[in-house]
Write an enzyme that holds these catalytic residues in place. Sequence first.
Site, short mmCIF file in Angstrom:
data_model
loop_
_atom_site.label_atom_id
_atom_site.label_comp_id
_atom_site.label_asym_id
_atom_site.label_seq_id
_atom_site.Cartn_x
_atom_site.Cartn_y
_atom_site.Cartn_z
N GLY A 122 30.82 -68.10 -20.16
CA GLY A 122 29.86 -67.02 -20.65
C GLY A 122 28.87 -67.62 -21.46
N GLN A 152 21.78 -68.10 -27.49
CA GLN A 152 22.42 -69.37 -27.12
C GLN A 152 21.25 -70.27 -26.56
OE1 GLN A 152 26.53 -68.48 -25.79
NE2 GLN A 152 26.67 -70.58 -26.32
N CYS A 205 32.81 -73.39 -26.87
CA CYS A 205 31.73 -72.83 -26.75
C CYS A 205 30.73 -73.69 -26.40
CB CYS A 205 31.11 -72.16 -28.27
SG CYS A 205 29.71 -71.32 -28.32
N LEU A 206 29.81 -73.36 -25.40
CA LEU A 206 28.58 -74.18 -25.08
C LEU A 206 27.91 -74.63 -26.04
CD1 LEU A 206 27.71 -72.28 -21.52
CD2 LEU A 206 29.30 -74.38 -22.08
N HIS A 211 34.03 -63.17 -27.57
CA HIS A 211 33.12 -64.01 -27.88
C HIS A 211 31.66 -63.86 -27.68
CE1 HIS A 211 32.90 -68.51 -27.93
NE2 HIS A 211 31.72 -68.48 -27.56
N GLU A 212 31.10 -63.32 -26.59
CA GLU A 212 29.94 -63.15 -26.23
C GLU A 212 29.21 -62.12 -27.07
OE1 GLU A 212 28.60 -65.56 -24.85
OE2 GLU A 212 30.40 -66.40 -23.90
N HIS A 227 28.42 -63.37 -30.57
CA HIS A 227 27.23 -64.06 -30.63
C HIS A 227 25.99 -63.29 -31.08
CE1 HIS A 227 27.99 -68.36 -29.67
NE2 HIS A 227 28.46 -68.14 -28.43
ZN ZN Z 1 29.78 -69.33 -27.42
#
Ligand code: ZN
Length: 161
Positions: free
Chosen positions: A46, A51, A88-89, A130-131, A134
């Site tokens: 995701g 991000q 998380c990226l 999670h997304e 963000h």
């Molecule tokens: Zn993330």
Amino acid sequence: MALRSIRELGDPVLNKKCKEVKEVTERTKELIDDMFETMYEADGVGLAAPQVGILKRICVIDCGDNPILLINPKVMETSGEQTGQEGCLSVPGKCGVVTRPNYVKVLAYNENMEPFEVEGTELLARALMHEIDHLDGHVYTELVEGPLYDVEQAPDEEIGE
Ligand code: ZN
């Protein structure tokens, strides 16, 4: 399409609330294509617009079988609980244990600004929560129970979002 650079924890853009998308312009479409490309390149499941430095309520998810684009997503319903590793990226090389609902129902809009619902359990439910976090300026590290592990030392497999 182009890869965008992924902002990392500590970048203030990750802690800002994103704005609703009012219309999908050519620029928005380009952003969406770039977000998918960036997510796949980084092996994530995701990616949310903040991000890549864009404060818009857009995220993309693919848990392995189905690319999902969510514009202005809203959590309508949650139930149950799951506790597991999350990554998380924007927090490369790390993961930690987070408890999330085990079922989530989300209302969102597609590229044509048509509403649709998506329901998820397990990994998809975790990715959706999670997304969407963000988009409100929240990173999973705020929710981690116990230590933030280095991915290589984590007890379970890691999930990159
Ligand atoms: Zn993330």
